[in-house]
Design a protein around this motif. Sequence first.
Motif, PDB file in Angstrom:
ATOM      1  N   ALA A 175       0.883  -0.906  -0.169  1.00 33.88           N
ATOM      2  CA  ALA A 175      -0.036  -0.289  -0.066  1.00 33.88           C
ATOM      3  C   ALA A 175       1.087   1.433   0.294  1.00 33.88           C
ATOM      4  O   ALA A 175       1.915   1.110   0.410  1.00 33.88           O
ATOM      5  CB  ALA A 175      -0.760   0.083   1.236  1.00 33.88           C
ATOM      6  N   PRO A 177       0.604   4.658   0.977  1.00 32.23           N
ATOM      7  CA  PRO A 177      -0.443   6.235   0.817  1.00 32.23           C
ATOM      8  C   PRO A 177      -0.210   7.693   0.688  1.00 32.23           C
ATOM      9  O   PRO A 177       0.952   7.672   1.440  1.00 32.23           O
ATOM     10  CB  PRO A 177      -1.382   6.261   2.399  1.00 32.23           C
ATOM     11  N   ILE A 207      -2.040  -1.279  -3.817  1.00 33.79           N
ATOM     12  CA  ILE A 207      -2.530  -0.212  -3.835  1.00 33.79           C
ATOM     13  C   ILE A 207      -2.145   1.141  -3.294  1.00 33.79           C
ATOM     14  O   ILE A 207      -1.427   1.498  -2.554  1.00 33.79           O
ATOM     15  CB  ILE A 207      -3.348  -0.484  -2.419  1.00 33.79           C
ATOM     16  N   ASP A 209      -2.896   4.950  -2.720  1.00 30.88           N
ATOM     17  CA  ASP A 209      -4.316   5.521  -2.051  1.00 30.88           C
ATOM     18  C   ASP A 209      -4.581   7.215  -2.039  1.00 30.88           C
ATOM     19  O   ASP A 209      -3.078   7.262  -1.945  1.00 30.88           O
ATOM     20  CB  ASP A 209      -4.448   4.654  -0.371  1.00 30.88           C
ATOM     21  N   THR A 211      -6.049   9.438  -0.814  1.00 27.76           N
ATOM     22  CA  THR A 211      -6.720  10.218   0.352  1.00 27.76           C
ATOM     23  C   THR A 211      -6.607  11.620   0.651  1.00 27.76           C
ATOM     24  O   THR A 211      -7.305  12.548   0.401  1.00 27.76           O
ATOM     25  CB  THR A 211      -7.174   8.843   1.150  1.00 27.76           C
ATOM     26  N   SER A 241      -7.127   3.970  -4.365  1.00 23.35           N
ATOM     27  CA  SER A 241      -8.457   3.760  -3.830  1.00 23.35           C
ATOM     28  C   SER A 241      -8.055   4.796  -3.443  1.00 23.35           C
ATOM     29  O   SER A 241      -7.650   6.439  -3.394  1.00 23.35           O
ATOM     30  CB  SER A 241      -8.223   2.720  -1.988  1.00 23.35           C
ATOM     31  N   GLY A 242      -9.532   5.625  -2.273  1.00 25.18           N
ATOM     32  CA  GLY A 242      -9.379   7.085  -1.767  1.00 25.18           C
ATOM     33  C   GLY A 242     -10.047   7.940  -2.873  1.00 25.18           C
ATOM     34  O   GLY A 242      -9.736   9.460  -2.663  1.00 25.18           O
ATOM     35  N   THR A 266     -12.618   3.762  -0.811  1.00 20.93           N
ATOM     36  CA  THR A 266     -11.320   3.456   0.670  1.00 20.93           C
ATOM     37  C   THR A 266     -10.416   3.107   0.303  1.00 20.93           C
ATOM     38  O   THR A 266     -10.498   1.933  -0.085  1.00 20.93           O
ATOM     39  CB  THR A 266     -12.401   3.327   1.251  1.00 20.93           C
ATOM     40  N   LEU A 267      -9.419   2.726   0.931  1.00 18.53           N
ATOM     41  CA  LEU A 267      -8.233   1.408   1.001  1.00 18.53           C
ATOM     42  C   LEU A 267      -9.032   0.615   2.117  1.00 18.53           C
ATOM     43  O   LEU A 267      -8.111  -0.580   1.593  1.00 18.53           O
ATOM     44  CB  LEU A 267      -7.235   2.214   2.286  1.00 18.53           C
TER      45      LEU A 267
END
Length: 287
Positions: A175, A177, A207, A209, A211, A241-242, A266-267
Amino acid sequence: MSTKDYADRISQTILDNEAAIGTEWLSHLEALLVRSNSAAREQLRSHCRQFLKSFAAATRSGELENIDHRSWDEVRDLLAEISSTRAKSGSTPGETATFVFSLKQPLFARLQQAYAGDAEGLAVASWAVTTLLDKLGLYTIEVFQKTKDQIIVRQQQELLELSTPVVKLWNGILALPLIGTLDSARTQVVMENILQKIVDTGAIIAIIDITGVPTVDTLVAQHLMKTIAAARLMGADCIISGIRPQIAQTIVHLGVNLEDVITKATLADAFLVALERTGAAITIKAA
């Protein structure tokens, strides 16, 4: 009297009065020390001794106007070391330049004695020394600023790396972020980090993210697509995601094609999809 004669006399004046000049100069500098401790004072004494000897030797060469001449190499190297050290320790450019400028007063006092009764000679010698010390003082500021710029660039690079952590969520699942604005420099760091982590872990799903990304424009979208393409070349699929409603509308308006990319709100949703694709599942046991 030729320039060489003046240079020799200035140099000899420094050598003949080295102890007195050094003591008076050091006393003035120690009074200005912000971090007054034994180590700082000893370092200052060492720098003063080295500079006086190097300055006297350089002036004897006769090059009193061009500090870029090879005869001033040792002086410039010493000042570069002092400036860099002070830049890293939190000193200001003014404090650094004062190291050179404060030498004027004790040096001029000795020149007045050496040229007693020779007003013209004193004027020429004083002007030559003033010009030299001014140039050397400005040189310390230039080196100081270059060092500061290098520190800032390095810190920015470190912050970029810290702001783009790649986390292993599960076997084969990573992931990334993202928080803040994506630009070309940061995207390059993102790409390098995620590709290296794919190699290190053998991950098959990454992933990304977004967000924490405030806005998505054409440039940001292009950066994301490049990162996804690079990850695929390494054998890993990406899930984004996000994607908030505002960002979804922006992406549609920009005409960015994400048809072949899995996207989730969403994550957590993206993580569930990643688990399914890797053949894993989360089982919740009843209490």
